[in-house]
Design a protein around this motif. Structure first.
Motif, mmCIF file in Angstrom:
data_model
loop_
_atom_site.group_PDB
_atom_site.id
_atom_site.type_symbol
_atom_site.label_atom_id
_atom_site.label_comp_id
_atom_site.label_asym_id
_atom_site.label_seq_id
_atom_site.Cartn_x
_atom_site.Cartn_y
_atom_site.Cartn_z
ATOM 1 N N GLU A 219 1.131 9.055 -6.251
ATOM 2 C CA GLU A 219 0.892 10.475 -5.619
ATOM 3 C C GLU A 219 2.307 11.474 -5.408
ATOM 4 N N ALA B 267 -3.935 5.402 -5.662
ATOM 5 C CA ALA B 267 -3.070 4.464 -4.706
ATOM 6 C C ALA B 267 -3.405 2.986 -4.700
ATOM 7 N N GLU C 105 0.924 -1.342 0.003
ATOM 8 C CA GLU C 105 -0.064 -0.102 -0.018
ATOM 9 C C GLU C 105 0.754 1.317 -0.137
ATOM 10 N N ARG D 166 0.864 4.089 -2.923
ATOM 11 C CA ARG D 166 0.702 5.464 -2.664
ATOM 12 C C ARG D 166 1.674 6.444 -3.319
#
Length: 440
Positions: A15, A175, A7, A11
């Motif tokens: 991002e 994400a 995770e 992200r």
């Protein structure tokens, strides 16, 4: 860290804006791409590349992605497979020494193929390339050295994650979707060290690029994966190595950049053999004066390079051949690892006079040679930081010279200036059409 590694990396990829990447890191994107393309075009006529094209062409989907140097297009997954094989074929590509990953080969073909098929900008390609390479190096760092020691070919296994990350960024996945793409790549990651001297390595390398792209496309279509697919209790990292170093994988994302540690090779051989080659050159003796050479290095050098030499694949990862080249030929270009050099009686005789020994005190990438001469005297040469290493990086001028040499090998020297300009101007380019046309 509350988020899983999968995770957190998802992200990071989704991002991180271009402007947040330090300028010194951004500078490596065109350098890595130029080096990759030169290596690939240098072997465009090789049987391995041509046979891969012959196998995949009849099964290809829409022909929208350029196969380097072949005058044809295939679907993006097939083009990525072949272009990845070409980029890595000579073992002349870039290296992240801490993991021994060659980052660009599985990632750059996917970024270019997807950009050509879906019309992304040059800056988007360079950003995807950097983020993909960062992810594969991070994941590799988290499982090193146990992963490689168990026989997993880390460029192939981690290359699938890098390709998935790059494709996810270009596809604009959020994400969560990017994390799913990485998790899907975990189920397809493969490649074994036993196959490094032969075509098995080509198969796992090409698969890494294709599997990464497939993972991102499946995630885009709604496929999912476990949150801990990379580092979970029954996840990829523990299945293929020791307990993962989570901080190495996902700590200081956006602050500590592993891609800033990527180096470029002056010799078409495994990175840990470069010090062996240069130490042999530094001995300063003629081969006929040498009775015996003892080559010392760390466990990785011996595990990979203490081998009989029967093929060019063996030669590229051989301590004995590396020593022989430095002493007999005084050079180590592409020709010095081809079949004619493997069969050269003078090189074979010198190889037979080389012994390999472990010296665990030497750092990875270093080598010490002790030559006993026929008159009983000894010569010693120690190289800790060979040319092209992190401590002695290749300059832009040296990379350009290497690029031109590779294009000359492949018969594309007339395109060198235009390709250099296209790569250098890619950040400002609206698309990759001009570059793709030159690569065709």
């Amino acid at each position: 860290m509350n988020a899983s590694v999968t995770e957190a990396l998802g992200r990071f990829v989704a991002e991180t804006p271009w402007e947040a990447i330090p300028e010194a890191v951004r500078r490596e994107a065109p350098r890595a791409l130029l080096n990759h393309l030169g290596c690939a075009l240098g072997v465009a006529q090789d049987d391995a590349v041509r046979s891969a094209l012959a196998v995949l062409r009849p099964w290809s989907g829409p022909a929208v992605a350029t196969v380097y140097g072949q005058g044809t297009r295939l679907d993006p997954m097939s083009a990525s497979f072949i272009n990845c094989v070409a980029g890595n074929l000579l073992d002349f590509d870039d290296t992240h020494l801490a993991t021994v990953i060659h980052p660009a080969a599985p990632v750059a073909p996917v970024a270019l193929a997807l950009a050509e098929a879906r019309e992304y900008s040059g800056r988007e390609v360079l950003q995807a390339l950097l983020l993909g390479m960062e992810v594969e190096c991070r994941i590799g760092l988290g499982v090193s050295p146990g992963h490689y020691d168990r026989g997993w070919h880390i460029t192939s296994t981690c290359g699938a994650f890098g390709a998935a990350a790059a494709a996810s960024r270009l596809l604009g996945l959020d994400a969560a979707r990017t994390a799913h793409a990485l998790g899907l790549a975990a189920s397809q990651s493969a490649g074994i060290v036993e196959n490094l001297p032969n075509s098995g390595k080509n198969a796992s390398m090409g698969h890494a690029a294709r599997a990464g792209l497939l993972s991102a496309l499946l995630a885009e279509a709604g496929w999912d994966a476990a949150p801990g697919a990379v580092e979970g209790r029954l996840g990829w990292a523990r299945a293929t190595g020791d307990a993962p170093d989570v901080a190495a994988m996902a700590g200081e994302l956006g602050t500590r950049w592993e891609v800033s540690r990527i180096t470029y090779k002056p010799y078409p051989a495994g990175i840990v053999f470069h010090a062996v080659i240069e130490a042999a050159l530094d001995l300063g003796v003629a081969a006929e004066e040498v009775a015996e050479v003892v080559a010392e290095g760390d466990a990785l050098l011996l595990a990979r390079g203490d081998r009989p030499v029967r093929s060019r694949g063996d030669a590229r990862v051989s301590i004995h051949h590396s020593v022989a080249l430095g002493l007999v030929r005084g050079r180590a270009g592409v020709a010095e690892f081809e079949p004619a050099a493997v069969d050269d009686p003078a090189l074979a005789a010198m190889r037979s006079r080389v012994q390999a020994r472990l010296d665990a005190s030497l750092p990875r990438g270093a080598a010490r040679l002790t030559a006993t001469l026929r008159d009983g005297t000894r010569r010693v040469a120690l190289v800790e930081h060979p040319t092209g290493s992190e401590a002695r990086p290749m300059s832009d001028a040296a990379l350009e010279a290497k690029f031109r040499d590779n294009l000359r090998l492949g018969g594309f020297e007339d395109r060198a200036d235009a390709l250099l300009a296209a790569v250098r101007g890619l950040e400002q380019a609206a698309g990759v059409g001009r570059l793709a046309a030159l690569l065709a």
